[in-house]
Design a protein around this motif. Structure first.
Motif, PDB file in Angstrom:
ATOM      1  N   UNK A  65      17.532   3.346 -33.072  1.00 39.09           N
ATOM      2  CA  UNK A  65      17.991   3.960 -31.816  1.00 39.09           C
ATOM      3  C   UNK A  65      19.134   4.938 -32.022  1.00 39.09           C
ATOM      4  N   UNK A  66      19.605   5.093 -33.260  1.00 36.77           N
ATOM      5  CA  UNK A  66      20.674   6.040 -33.538  1.00 36.77           C
ATOM      6  C   UNK A  66      22.027   5.594 -33.033  1.00 36.77           C
ATOM      7  N   UNK A  67      22.390   4.354 -33.350  1.00 38.18           N
ATOM      8  CA  UNK A  67      23.664   3.807 -32.881  1.00 38.18           C
ATOM      9  C   UNK A  67      24.460   3.240 -34.041  1.00 38.18           C
ATOM     10  N   UNK A  68      25.767   3.080 -33.835  1.00 38.13           N
ATOM     11  CA  UNK A  68      26.621   2.395 -34.796  1.00 38.13           C
ATOM     12  C   UNK A  68      26.300   0.904 -34.747  1.00 38.13           C
ATOM     13  N   UNK A  69      26.067   0.285 -35.895  1.00 40.20           N
ATOM     14  CA  UNK A  69      25.592  -1.099 -35.937  1.00 40.20           C
ATOM     15  C   UNK A  69      26.589  -2.073 -35.317  1.00 40.20           C
ATOM     16  N   UNK A  70      27.884  -1.909 -35.632  1.00 34.34           N
ATOM     17  CA  UNK A  70      28.876  -2.830 -35.091  1.00 34.34           C
ATOM     18  C   UNK A  70      29.010  -2.666 -33.580  1.00 34.34           C
ATOM     19  N   UNK A  71      29.063  -1.410 -33.126  1.00 34.93           N
ATOM     20  CA  UNK A  71      29.169  -1.174 -31.681  1.00 34.93           C
ATOM     21  C   UNK A  71      27.924  -1.694 -30.962  1.00 34.93           C
ATOM     22  N   UNK A  72      26.753  -1.482 -31.561  1.00 37.67           N
ATOM     23  CA  UNK A  72      25.518  -1.944 -30.941  1.00 37.67           C
ATOM     24  C   UNK A  72      25.510  -3.458 -30.814  1.00 37.67           C
ATOM     25  N   UNK A  73      25.966  -4.146 -31.853  1.00 32.82           N
ATOM     26  CA  UNK A  73      26.011  -5.607 -31.766  1.00 32.82           C
ATOM     27  C   UNK A  73      26.912  -6.056 -30.627  1.00 32.82           C
ATOM     28  N   UNK A  74      28.034  -5.395 -30.451  1.00 36.69           N
ATOM     29  CA  UNK A  74      28.967  -5.794 -29.403  1.00 36.69           C
ATOM     30  C   UNK A  74      28.379  -5.544 -28.010  1.00 36.69           C
ATOM     31  N   UNK A  75      27.660  -4.432 -27.872  1.00 39.89           N
ATOM     32  CA  UNK A  75      26.979  -4.188 -26.602  1.00 39.89           C
ATOM     33  C   UNK A  75      25.897  -5.245 -26.362  1.00 39.89           C
ATOM     34  N   UNK A  76      25.133  -5.531 -27.398  1.00 39.15           N
ATOM     35  CA  UNK A  76      24.059  -6.522 -27.265  1.00 39.15           C
ATOM     36  C   UNK A  76      24.621  -7.911 -26.973  1.00 39.15           C
ATOM     37  N   UNK A  77      25.755  -8.228 -27.568  1.00 41.64           N
ATOM     38  CA  UNK A  77      26.388  -9.520 -27.312  1.00 41.64           C
ATOM     39  C   UNK A  77      26.781  -9.632 -25.839  1.00 41.64           C
ATOM     40  N   UNK A  78      27.266  -8.546 -25.278  1.00 42.12           N
ATOM     41  CA  UNK A  78      27.622  -8.559 -23.859  1.00 42.12           C
ATOM     42  C   UNK A  78      26.382  -8.753 -22.985  1.00 42.12           C
ATOM     43  N   UNK A  79      25.293  -8.069 -23.349  1.00 40.40           N
ATOM     44  CA  UNK A  79      24.067  -8.205 -22.558  1.00 40.40           C
ATOM     45  C   UNK A  79      23.408  -9.560 -22.767  1.00 40.40           C
ATOM     46  N   UNK A  80      23.658 -10.169 -23.936  1.00 40.79           N
ATOM     47  CA  UNK A  80      23.172 -11.535 -24.147  1.00 40.79           C
ATOM     48  C   UNK A  80      23.858 -12.487 -23.181  1.00 40.79           C
ATOM     49  N   UNK A  81      25.137 -12.253 -22.928  1.00 43.88           N
ATOM     50  CA  UNK A  81      25.870 -13.118 -22.003  1.00 43.88           C
ATOM     51  C   UNK A  81      25.375 -12.968 -20.576  1.00 43.88           C
ATOM     52  N   UNK A  82      24.681 -11.858 -20.292  1.00 46.75           N
ATOM     53  CA  UNK A  82      24.117 -11.627 -18.966  1.00 46.75           C
ATOM     54  C   UNK A  82      22.670 -12.091 -18.860  1.00 46.75           C
TER      55      UNK A  82
END
Length: 352
Positions: A65-82
């Motif tokens: 998807x053309x994203x920074x891996x660490x930033x992407x994980x943090x975004x995904x972690x937030x969406x996992x909490x939702x």
């Protein structure tokens, strides 16, 4: 003799809410804008589509998807909490049930809704005080023009907006409206024809007229073809402020009037009234606000209509009054049968 203590005025502040109330309130306010923009960013870069085939390691997903891996994980972690994504101990990312609705190919997909509200609309909301103080759309202050004029000049924004309309579903309340005897059904302001296609699917002998601005109906042939009704439809690319197609037994204004203030809504209704025969019928569908206290999605959608379009969600009574002013007589009302994400109502009217 000691002095009497000074009389304290009553407090104008309530007691400090209990901890749980504070927690709920904080969670609610975190959605302003944290939650919405986090979901927007993940949907925009295509994470849900990339995960359609199954979970992926975060590094591989970031490459896709053309994203920074660490930033992407943090975004995904937030969406996992939702409850939208799932994350394994090995940092593999997968879709939870709610996350599938953010895929572009999912039935009833919300991806385009999220993108539209995360881009131009989001920036307009930053000037929400303009709407509160003036009653005018903040969108005009931010972009220097109205929403639909902006769409006409910015094809990429129009594409997302039209895709949102095309990915929607027809309101269930339409199935309860009296259209069974119609030979010709006209969907005015019907965008890509999703609503018209659903009506024609129930009326195999009927023909349809789809009218909207040329850029709004651009993708309509593909939608109507997919639903198997293209050969029974005439597409009219024209503004309903100028004229409305004639010759229909039933005219539908579905999710249209709420885009406009009362003055413009009356102009639309007047054009429809001019096009109708004495025996034609009008069906108006919108997310009408109940005249009761408590939560209803229409009360929040009403603010979106004001801030972005200058329109308004109306109560059933306000809708009927508008119809009467435009020369119509209400003959039937259909309220939602139960709670739902839209809670749409319908009003049937005939020329007075």
């Amino acid at each position: 003799m000691s002095a009497s203590p000074a009389v304290q005025p009553p407090s104008v502040l309530p007691d400090i809410p209990p901890e749980e109330t504070q927690r709920v309130m904080r969670t609610l306010l975190m959605g302003m804008p944290w939650v919405g923009q986090a979901v927007y960013a993940v949907a925009k870069v295509g994470v849900p589509d990339a995960l359609a085939g199954g979970p992926l390691p975060v590094a591989e997903l970031a490459d896709r998807v053309g994203a920074d891996a660490d930033a992407l994980f943090r975004f995904c972690r937030a969406l996992e909490s939702l409850g939208l994504l799932e994350i394994t101990a090995g940092k593999e990312i997968g879709l939870a049930p709610g996350g599938h609705l953010l895929r572009s190919d999912a039935p009833g997909a919300l991806r385009h809704f999220v993108i539209v509200n995360g881009e131009e609309s989001f920036r307009a909301w930053a000037e929400v005080l303009h709407s509160l103080r003036t009653g005018r759309p903040a969108f005009e202050k931010v972009y220097g023009t109205g929403h639909f004029a902006y769409m006409a000049e910015h094809p990429e924004a129009a594409e997302s907006f039209n895709a949102m309309a095309g990915s929607g579903t027809a309101p269930a309340v339409l199935e309860r409206c009296d259209v069974a005897d119609a030979s010709v059904v006209a969907d005015i302001g019907g965008a890509t024809g999703v609503v018209l296609a659903s009506v024609l699917a129930r009326l195999p002998e009927a023909r349809g007229i789809l009218q909207d601005l040329p850029q709004a109906v651009a993708d309509a042939p593909a939608v109507l073809r997919k639903e198997g009704v293209e050969e029974r439809c005439e597409i009219v690319g024209a503004s309903f402020f100028d004229q409305v197609a004639t010759g229909a037994d039933v005219y539908i204004l579905c999710r249209v009037l709420h885009d406009w203030n009362d003055e413009d809504a009356l102009r639309i209704l007047s054009r429809v009234r001019e096009a109708m025969r004495p025996d034609s019928r009008l069906v108006v569908v919108d997310n009408m606000i109940p005249a009761t206290a408590g939560f209803h999605p229409g009360k929040l959608a009403d603010l979106q209509m004001l801030v972005i379009l200058g329109g308004k969600e109306r109560t059933l009574g306000e809708c009927k009054e508008l119809l009467e002013r435009a020369g119509f007589r209400t003959v039937a009302e259909h309220l939602p049968e139960g709670p739902g994400p839209r809670g749409e109502s319908a009003v049937e009217a005939v020329p007075a």
